[in-house]
Structures are given as structure tokens and as C-alpha cells.
Design an enzyme around this catalytic site. Structure first.
Site, PDB file in Angstrom:
ATOM      1  N   LYS A 162       3.553   2.893   5.693  1.00  0.00           N
ATOM      2  CA  LYS A 162       4.264   2.751   7.132  1.00  0.00           C
ATOM      3  C   LYS A 162       2.746   1.297   6.957  1.00  0.00           C
ATOM      4  CE  LYS A 162       3.607   3.104  11.966  1.00  0.00           C
ATOM      5  NZ  LYS A 162       3.195   3.999  13.244  1.00  0.00           N
ATOM      6  N   SER A 175       6.574   4.325  17.002  1.00  0.00           N
ATOM      7  CA  SER A 175       6.313   3.465  16.593  1.00  0.00           C
ATOM      8  C   SER A 175       6.562   3.548  14.164  1.00  0.00           C
ATOM      9  CB  SER A 175       4.600   2.772  16.265  1.00  0.00           C
ATOM     10  OG  SER A 175       4.333   3.766  15.435  1.00  0.00           O
ATOM     11  N   SER A 193       4.492   8.988  17.254  1.00  0.00           N
ATOM     12  CA  SER A 193       5.005   7.899  16.397  1.00  0.00           C
ATOM     13  C   SER A 193       5.673   8.557  15.512  1.00  0.00           C
ATOM     14  CB  SER A 193       4.108   6.936  16.417  1.00  0.00           C
ATOM     15  OG  SER A 193       3.892   6.232  17.675  1.00  0.00           O
TER      16      SER A 193
END
Lengths: 94, 477, 489
Positions: free
Chosen positions: C77, C152, C176
Site C-alpha cells: 500500500k 482505504s 481499512s
């Protein structure tokens, strides 16, 4: 509950430029959010110590040993503007 | 109304830079200097994802200082973020302490004009220093070498009543910091900074007047002068009805006045909250006891002990204890020479004079305490005279050699052999037959002439007392 | 090798058995990225050095390297700093930021042999639950391109689901990792707070953020988490607890395990299809020996308000460093110079941050500001402690809890982005684990009628990740998804 003036004041405190439209929208959105969050005030927390870290972790401290940075060049590599190895910003006083 | 109707209220905020090798939350060098932005680990630059980890030494130094300032040490203190934007503040917040500082409720005793005084310490808290901004008209340049250097901010109660008191209190704090070896107390380089909060009020009232903060003061003399000026200025304002603005003013030593920073002060709202990246700092009994045991004897206690243990005057004791190194030097000399009064005289006299002239510290003294003591022992055993000692000392200072070596190499040792002195006297008599005759004829004032002549003939090496004694006998004929 | 099906463990075994090389595996993932990233937008930056890293891994393996993840490609990420590889946190304000250091977690995985495939898309600064607030374009769900992948960590979830990586790293501040894992039909675990170092991970909310793996299988998650975990001398909030060999210890015998079902998590707001999926998972667990027990967490309704007060307050301070002075975006002042410093900051930050980030910074600044601190931030921290106590009390009656991850499966693009309160309330089931610091996992448990995956959440006490892997593994065995993402076929 949170006025446009509040939003403008807080935006300046947070150093964020926002348009008048955004200010208006934020005031209404944040009012509804904070309105919902009002429930929290009903929980009895008398004598409760605020909790910051949720896990019991034993603290540890660092030895006073210097582990240097390779060069100022690496520090400056991402700088938007620089003079030599100093960061450059608009004049601070005046 | 008159000036005497007003009284000043003064409080000091002293920032002491702690003498650690690395920064308080980051492992880059905390030492003064370095090329531009060289001491800048990503943590000091506030780069994304970097985290603070507390430096053990910084905690130790802070606790020691707190103990020396008679503070209560909080068993659990909290680091808080002070949020504001400034280009020399890399993270947009300063890690400091807010409502749970490490040290609280202390006091400092100090001596002013022979009188013992006390200043309350509200708190002493740990924080990180900011970087440095260099201003030019067109732009500002930022150097972050200093960002993250550990500071201890020592906040006094507003119970200082004169500029002289403020300066003496600050000097005392500096002495304590240097005794503990936690801060070098250099105002000029900024490793110790004194911000003074000054207000005035009518005598007999209890409400505080509007507070003005004085900054940028780089000597104790200027602390005194800046506060003096500011008190006068504020009283003038009060007398003429001009309002006093709550503001920060800077001191200009060349003009001896304070002036407003002019920068528009925006309403501050620092939004302090506990730093979630750092756990509370927990200090246990064992840790505290261990540090207590390591505390050196502090200046005032030491001065008092010098007075009783070494029987030296109070004034001497306070002069000798203003620097730990000097007190150590004196004490070593006094012990080794077994003559404290002489040790005190030599340290405060010849040695300090030489050091001051050379603008250097006692740590760098070319004369060691052991050598000075040895010289005092030689005086006391009459190996050298007091007069010779001055020459020996100046030679010791120049060469760092021991007194025995100097006396030997220069052939300076005192003549204490009676027969040798008698021989010298005989020679002087032979060379001054007329004077001898005059003396014996009744001109007893000539005694001094003979003493001088014998001493000169001995190149100053004859023991003066023996010369006196022997002359008395021999002049009788 | 079918990228859509192959697990990390299978790749590991294949490389070890010399069935294929790291170079071959890495190349096939890069091909899949090349083929699908235009549609899914799972990656913000593809690592152009991936093949070289794979070559080095093959050489090391040839020399006998037995590192646990030797030669395995993994997606990261864009919250994780990667030395020399652009790290944006999904924000324009970091669009050109090249970190001179790597996050501790990245270093550990590299030491374990990982090959970094690239940096995945996400909501800006992890603020969002749909991957729609990214400054680098919205992400899409591989099961149906009209739907969000969640957020997210939406890019990380989509990458694994679409066979663009066998595993990925995510961060979880209020759900997330778990929510996008649920939306994309994969496994995602948020470990105990303090289990994994946060050093070098762009901070959103320091007391809530934890990193974790997102994988195809429960065993894969255990393997990757093992390589990530443990005290880091660069993060004072990491725990010294030893890291167990979770993967090896996985046991599917749940005999006597008490499974708490918090009644507040099964209220009317829960959609029937999601409820049905959770019920199926509970049945599977019961069959393996688990015994259910009803528990109560009365403060559940408070979790979202406390969470948003805490996370926005911390974020308002954490994001103050993006000021255009030392790195990152700076507004263009060449035409109209800034009149003062305030304008310099306001324009830089106003242009550099997106809408949702600005909204949260303003909310957090307000909650910390003079006059409101006690009522908002401090009060939230107090209620947070009470909430934690409720969880600890409830765990006296059970070993794990099972619950939905969200009230419903993935929603359509643009459907909820306009109403922040509605969006925030979505996090009702996931935020508590972060507030309380306990570990949570999301494991696939079936599909909705419109063929979107639904996950089930398992929670355990602090540092008991093993229980999550055990229960998760049972659910996985019983309810493994039998279909492949429809959006990319």
C-alpha cells in the site's frame, strides 16, 4: 452547531485555504456529524482517565548513541526549493 | 505618583540545552555546529512515518536537574504535542510537556549582597528545540541541525522582585546546571536562554499587571539591564496612562532598551494533546534513588561546608564554589597542602588572575592542584620564601612544571643553612665596612640596609627570618 | 499457474521445489498488472526494479537462501515508505515524494525475501472506505467494476483479488484492511496494536494505525504477519511480546471454543444477505466444536463517534508536517507571491490535500481547539477506556467474537461519497477493534445475490492472533469461494 465562522477560524488554524462554498458545505456537514457525535457526552465518564494507547506496552527508551545521516544531500533531495543545503521559504518577518 | 510606589513582578523561563550526544527523540548528533542540515535524520526532518523514541540520557539529566532544584519528580509524566506552524518546526508541532511535566514545585536558594534568597520553581519540563531560521529580506533559509536537541525549560514562580535578583537567580541556575554537567550554560551560543516575564503593579496590590516577555538576552548582565529598562518603561507607561501591551519584546544591548517584535501576534491555540507516538514516561523508586545518590554536592551546601571544614571566610567560600571545577581544584589543593587558607588565597589570587588574563577556564589550568599544593608545602617548610613563590608560580603557569623541578633547575631553593648565611653576612660586612662602623656607632636604622644587602647577595634565596636573626647577633659584634 | 487461484504458500513451495523461478512468477504478476491495472487502478506505482529484485532472489535461492518469503512478489500500500520508490499516501501533496528510507515492515519483508511489485492505490492518507478519495484516480472492485473495492486499502485488496499480487500489505485505522478484504473476497488481518512497527508508515492516527497482510488464504496471512511482527527499536509503541509461529500452529479443532456474538452487532441495520453469510460462518464454526454465547457491548453505538473524534484529532496534528517546506507539494507562487507565511501554508495545503482530508483536518482541529478539547477529544478518550473495559469484560465470557465486517457488501461507485456522516457510520463494526487495540480478521463467507463477496469478522483478545487464524481457517475450509472475480473475465 458549527458555524461558517467557526469553520473559517479552524481552517486558518489548520492552515487550509477553502473557498466560501466549501466553508458553507463544511459547516453543514460537520454540524450534522458533530450533532450525531453528541451521544458521546451522555456516557458517564466520571473519574475515568482518558486512554491514549489501547494496548499495555512496556515503555522503552533509547541509548544516547549518535547514528548519523549520510549527508545533507539526502535531507535536501525532496526539497521544493533550496539555497545550497538550506530550505528556502518566503520571508518570515515583515 | 513616584517610582517607589510601584513594584515589579518578575518570573524567568530558562531553557537549558541538555548535553546529550544525540537528540531527544532522534539518533542524529545534538552537538553544536555541523554543516548546513547535516544533523538531520529523517525524524528531525519530520518525514512521513518517522517516530520519536526517547533518549535515556535526556531523562536522566532532566531528573537530576529537577532533584537539584528541589522539585517533586512526577512518577508518570506525559509528552504532549504543541501544535503551530513555523518553518523551523518540522512536524508542525513541538513535542513538549503540558499538564503533566516531569518536575514540579521546587525552589532555588541563592545569595545576593550577603543575603539568602529563594525563588520558587513552578515546573521544569522536557521538550525538543526547533531549527534555525536565517532571515534575509527576500526569503528565509531553514537549517534543522538544532531541531530536536533536548531542552529542559525551567519556569520560575513570579516571585522575583528586582532585576539584580533575576540575574543572580539565573546565575545560580547556571551554576547548578554546570555542577550537574547537564548543560554548559553558554548564553552567547544559546545553550542556555533566559526569557523574562516582567510586569509592574502598585505596591500593596496583589493583582498582576500586564505581562511582557523579554527575549533574545545573551548575558546575565543584559538580563539585569533589560529588566531594569523594562521596569522603568512600564512604570513610565503607568504614570502617563499609556496602556501596556501584552507582547514579546527584544533587548537591544547597544542601545540598552527593549523593543517590540512588531510581528503581528496571531491568537495562539496550541491544541496541546498527549503524543500518541510516545508512551507516558514512568519513573520508579529505584531509578530515582540511583540518581539521587549520583547528585554532586551543590554550590551553596559546598560553600557552607568549606566555611566550617576549612575555616575560610564566607566570601571566599562563595567565590570558590561558583564553578564546580574551581571548588574541586581548591579542595584538592587544600587537602594536599593541609593549608586551606593558603590554598584559597593562591586560587582566588594568582591563579584566577592568570586564568582571567588568558581568558581560560580552571579546567585548562597549566598549574595542577597537586603542584600548587606542593608549592604551598614548600613555603610552609621554608624551602622557598613567599617572594620566591611568586616567581615559582609564574614559572609553573608558563611551563606546567612542578615547583621542585623549577626550584632545582633555577637554583632557587632557599638557603636555610646558618653557617652559609653567616658567611654571606661576613662578606656583606667586608664590603660595607663604613656602614658597619656607622651602625655600631649608633645608626641602627641601617639594619634594613643590611637585610636588603644580604638578601641581594644571596640572590633572594636566603631565608629572610634567619637573615634577620643572624644579623641581630652578628651586628652586635 | 493460475494467478487468480494460486496462494502465496503455493508459490513459496513451487519456488523452493524449483517448479518455477522468482523471475517467472514476478513476470507473470507484472503481466497481469499490465493487463488489468488500467481498469482496476489497483497500483499507483509499479516497481520498475521488480525484475532485478526477482533475479537477485533467484540467485540467493540458488545459493541456498531459505528465507520464509524468498522470491515472493508482494504489493505494498502506498502508505508504506519504500526507499527510492515514490510513496504518495494517495495524495497530491506527496505526488513526488521519494523516501530516503523504508518502513521497518518493508525492511523486514525484504529481509524475508520479498520482491516488491509496486505501490497500491488507496484513499488519500487512508481517509475513506471506498478508494474514491485517492488523488490518483478511483479504484474498482474486480468482482464488478461498477463497485468500489472498499478502502482505504482498496488497491491492495483489488490487486490480490485480481491476481495482480499473491499478497499485499495494508493499513487499518478503523477497518481499512478488513472492509476492503471483505468487499474483494480475500483475507485481511489487523493485528493487535503494538504487534507491528509503525515506523515509516505514513501516519493517519497514531493510536489506531496498524499494518497487516491481505492474502488469498488464512495461512498466507499468518505467514506474512509472522515476518512483519515484533518489537522495533524505532517505534516505542511496539510490544516485546514474542511472535508465535502462527502458520505452523494453526489448528482447526475448535472444541470447547467459546464464540461470543455481540447482540448489538446483529441489529436491524444489518442487511439480511450479510446476516445470512455471517450465520453460515457461525454454523461452520459450531460444527468444528465452537460454542456460541450471546454477549453485549452496550457502547457499540459510540464506537463511530469516538473513533472519528480520536482519529481526526490525531490526524490534524500528524498531517501538519505537509507544509511544502522540506518535501512534498508546494503551491506555485511564481505568479502571485504569498503575502505572508499563513498564505504560503494555506495555499500549499489547500491545494495539496483533497476534500475528505481537509474535512477531517478541520474536524480534528476543532475537536482539539481551546474550549472544545474537554467535550470532544478528552471525552472521546475517556469513553474509549470504558469501551475497552466492556470488551475485556465480554472476553471473560468468550474466547473470540464473530460479527459482520460491514452492514452490506460493496456499494456502487459514487454512491456514498457525498454524505460523510453516512460514510462514517458504515464503520460501525470495524472501528472498535482499533479503539480497543485488539486484533481482527476478515475472512470470505459467501456472496450476495448480486455476486459480490461478503466477509465475516473474527475478533480476539490482545495478542491472541492465533485464535483468529484457527477460526478463520475453519471458515475458509467450510466456505471457500467457489467463483472467480467476474469483473476481470
Amino acid at each position: 452547531m458549527i458555524s461558517e465562522d467557526d469553520v473559517a477560524r479552524v481552517a486558518l488554524l489548520a492552515r487550509l485555504s477553502i473557498t466560501p462554498e466549501e466553508t458553507k458545505q463544511l459547516a453543514s456537514q460537520l454540524s450534522s456529524v458533530l450533532g450525531h457525535f453528541e451521544h458521546v457526552s451522555k456516557v458517564n465518564t466520571e473519574g475515568v482517565e482518558p486512554m491514549v494507547t489501547p494496548t499495555d506496552v512496556e515503555a522503552f527508551w533509547r541509548e544516547d548513541v549518535v547514528k548519523g545521516w549520510k549527508s545533507a544531500d539526502e535531507a535536501m533531495a525532496n526539497a521544493p526549493e533550496a539555497v545550497g543545503n538550506l530550505f528556502k521559504v518566503p520571508p518570515v518577518v515583515g | 505618583m513616584a517610582y517607589s510606589d510601584w513594584e515589579p513582578v518578575i518570573g524567568l523561563e530558562i531553557h537549558a540545552q541538555l548535553l546529550t550526544d544525540s537528540k531527544v527523540f532522534s539518533p542524529d548528533s545534538a552537538h553544536f555546529g555541523g554543516n548546513d542540515n547535516e544533523h538531520t535524520h529523517p525524524i528531525s526532518l519530520g518525514m512521513p512515518g518517522t517516530l520519536p523514541v526517547l533518549n535515556k540520557k535526556a531523562v536522566e539529566y532532566s531528573v537530576k536537574t529537577g532533584l537539584a532544584l528541589n522539585c517533586k519528580i512526577r512518577r508518570k509524566s506525559v509528552f504532549a504535542r504543541k501544535n503551530y506552524f513555523y518553518p523551523d518546526l518540522p512536524k508542525g508541532y513541538q513535542i513538549s510537556q503540558y499538564d503533566e511535566p516531569i518536575c514540579e514545585h521546587g525552589h532555588v536558594d541563592y545569595l545576593l549582597d550577603g543575603e539568602m534568597k529563594r525563588v520558587g520553581i513552578t515546573r521544569a519540563h522536557m521538550e525538543e528545540d526547533a531549527g534555525k531560521s536565517q532571515h534575509s529580506g527576500e526569503f528565509t533559509l531553514i537549517n534543522l541541525n538544532r531541531a530536536g536537541v533536548p531542552l529542559l525549560e525551567i519556569v520560575s514562580e513570579p516571585d522575583i522582585k528586582s532585576a539584580a535578583e533575576a540575574a543572580e537567580y539565573a546565575r545560580t541556575v547556571r551554576t547548578i546546571l554546570r555542577y550537574l554537567n547537564v548543560c554548559d550554560g553558554n548564553l552567547e551560543e544559546g545553550s542556555m536562554r533566559c526569557d523574562c516575564n516582567v510586569s509592574v503593579r502598585k505596591k500593596g496590590t496583589t493583582k498582576f499587571g500586564t505581562k511582557v516577555e523579554l527575549k533574545n538576552i545573551n548575558s546575565f548582565r543584559f538580563v539585569e539591564k533589560a529588566i531594569e529598562y523594562e521596569i522603568q518603561r512600564q512604570i513610565d507607561c503607568m504614570e502617563t496612562g499609556e496602556p501596556i501591551v501584552q507582547e514579546t519584546r527584544l533587548y537591544d544591548p547597544t542601545k540598552n532598551r527593549t523593543f517590540s517584535m512588531r510581528a503581528k501576534e496571531q491568537a495562539h491555540d496550541y491544541r496541546y494533546f498527549p503524543d500518541p507516538d510516545l508512551l507516558p514516561m514512568v519513573i520508579d523508586d529505584a531509578y530515582l534513588e540511583n540518581l539521587k545518590a549520583q547528585l554532586p554536592e551543590l554550590p551553596i551546601a559546598r560553600a557552607q561546608r568549606f566555611q566550617t571544614e576549612y575555616q575560610i571566610p564566607a566570601y571566599d567560600s562563595f567565590v570558590l564554589t561558583t564553578e564546580k571545577a574551581m571548588a574541586d581544584f581548591f579542595e584538592e589543593t587544600a587537602k594536599a597542602s593541609k593549608n586551606a587558607k593558603a590554598a584559597s588565597n593562591w586560587v582566588m589570587g594568582e591563579l584566577l588572575r592568570e586564568l582571567n588574563e588568558a581568558k581560560t577556564d580552571i579546567e585548562k589550568s597549566p598549574v595542577s592542584a597537586q603542584n600548587l599544593a606542593e608549592m604551598i608545602l614548600m613555603i610552609d617548610s621554608k624551602e622557598i620564601s613567599g617572594k620566591m613563590a611568586k616567581d615559582v608560580f609564574s614559572e609553573m603557569y608558563k611551563t606546567s612544571k612542578g615547583p621542585k623541578e623549577i626550584v632545582k633547575s633555577k637554583g632557587m631553593s632557599q638557603i636555610t643553612d646558618a653557617s652559609l648565611i653567616e658567611k654571606l653576612i661576613d662578606e656583606v660586612f667586608a664590603a660595607n665596612a663604613q656602614a658597619l662602623a656607622d651602625y655600631r656607632g649608633g645608626k641602627v636604622k641601617l639594619f634594613g640596609f643590611f637585610v636588603g644587602a644580604v638578601m641581594k647577595h644571596s640572590k633572594g634565596q636566603a631565608n629572610p627570618e634567619m637573615v634577620n636573626q643572624l644579623l641581630i647577633t652578628k651586628l652586635k659584634g | 499457474m493460475d494467478l487468480l487461484k494460486t496462494s502465496l504458500k503455493e508459490i513459496r513451495d513451487g519456488i523452493r521445489a524449483k517448479k518455477f523461478s522468482s523471475v517467472e512468477v514476478t513476470q507473470s504478476y507484472l503481466n497481469q498488472i499490465e493487463k488489468w491495472n488500467g481498469k482496476i487502478n489497483a497500483y499507483i506505482t509499479v516497481n520498475t526494479n521488480a525484475m532485478q529484485a526477482a533475479k537477485r532472489a533467484d540467485e540467493a535461492i540458488a545459493q541456498g537462501d531459505q528465507a520464509p518469503l524468498a522470491g515472493i512478489p508482494i504489493a505494498i500500500k502506498d502508505m508504506f515508505c519504500t526507499k527510492g520508490l515514490r510513496t504518495t499516501a494517495g495524495s497530491k501533496i506527496l505526488e513526488n515524494f521519494i523516501p530516503p528510507y523504508s518502513a521497518t515492515v518493508v525492511e523486514r519483508l525484504e529481509k524475508a525475501g520479498m520482491v516488491c511489485l509496486g505501490k497500491t492505490n488507496q484513499d488519500e492518507f487512508a481517509m475513506g472506505s471506498s478508494s474514491e478519495t485517492s488523488a490518483f484516480g478511483i479504484g474498482r472492485n474486480p468482482w464488478n467494476l461498477d463497485y468500489v473495492p472498499g478502502g482505504s486499502s482498496g488497491g491492495s485488496a483489488a490487486a490480490v483479488a485480481a491476481g495482480m499480487a499473491p499478497a499485499s500489505l495494508g493499513t487499518d485505522t478503523g477497518g481499512s484492511i478488513r472492509q476492503p478484504a471483505s468487499f474483494c473476497g480475500i483475507v485481511g488481518i489487523k493485528p493487535t496494536y503494538g504487534r507491528v512497527s509503525r515506523y515509516g508508515i505514513v501516519a493517519f492516527a497514531s493510536s489506531l494505525d496498524q499494518a497487516g497482510p491481505m492474502t488469498k488464504t488464512v495461512a498466507d496471512a499468518a505467514l506474512v504477519l509472522e515476518a512483519m511482527s515484533g518489537r522495533d527499536e524505532r517505534d516505542s509503541t511496539t510490544s516485546a511480546q514474542t511472535v508465535p509461529t502462527w502458520e505452523k500452529n494453526i489448528s482447526r479443532n475448535l472444541k470447547g471454543l467459546k464464540v461470543g456474538l455481540p447482540k448489538e452487532y446483529f441489529s436491524d441495520r444489518l442487511q439480511p444477505e450479510t446476516r445470512a453469510a455471517v450465520d453460515r460462518a457461525i454454523d461452520v464454526v459450531k460444527k468444528a466444536g465452537g460454542e456460541t454465547v450471546e454477549i453485549s457491548l452496550p457502547l457499540t453505538e459510540m464506537a463511530v463517534p469516538i473513533y472519528y473524534l480520536v482519529c481526526t484529532s490525531e490526524a490534524s496534528s500528524n498531517l501538519a508536517r505537509y507544509d511544502g517546506v522540506r518535501f512534498g507539494y508546494r503551491a506555485d507562487f511564481s505568479k502571485k507571491p504569498a503575502e505572508d507565511l499563513a498564505e504560503f501554508y494555506c495555499r500549499t495545503r489547500g491545494e495539496g490535500f483533497g476534500k475528505e482530508v481537509k474535512r477531517r483536518i478541520i474536524l480534528g482541529t476543532y475537536a482539539l481547539s481551546s474550549g472544545y478539547y474537554d467535550a470532544y477529544y478528552k471525552k472521546a478518550c475517556q469513553v474509549r477506556r470504558v469501551l475497552r473495559q466492556q470488551f475485556l469484560d465480554a472476553f471473560q465470557k468468550c474466547d473470540v467474537m464473530m460479527s459482520p465486517v460491514t452492514t452490506s457488501p460493496a456499494f456502487k461507485l459514487h454512491e456514498r461519497i457525498s454524505d460523510p456522516l453516512e460514510m462514517y457510520l458504515n464503520d460501525i463494526y470495524t472501528t472498535s477493534a482499533n479503539l480497543v487495540g485488539i486484533p481482527g480478521i476478515s475472512v470470505p463467507a459467501g456472496f450476495s445475490s448480486n455476486k459480490l463477496p461478503i466477509g465475516v469478522q473474527i475478533l480476539a483478545t490482545h495478542f491472541n492472533e492465533q485464535a483468529l487464524f484457527n477460526v478463520g481457517s475453519v471458515i475458509e475450509e467450510g466456505l471457500a469461494l467457489k467463483e472467480l472475480p467476474h469483473g476481470i473475465q
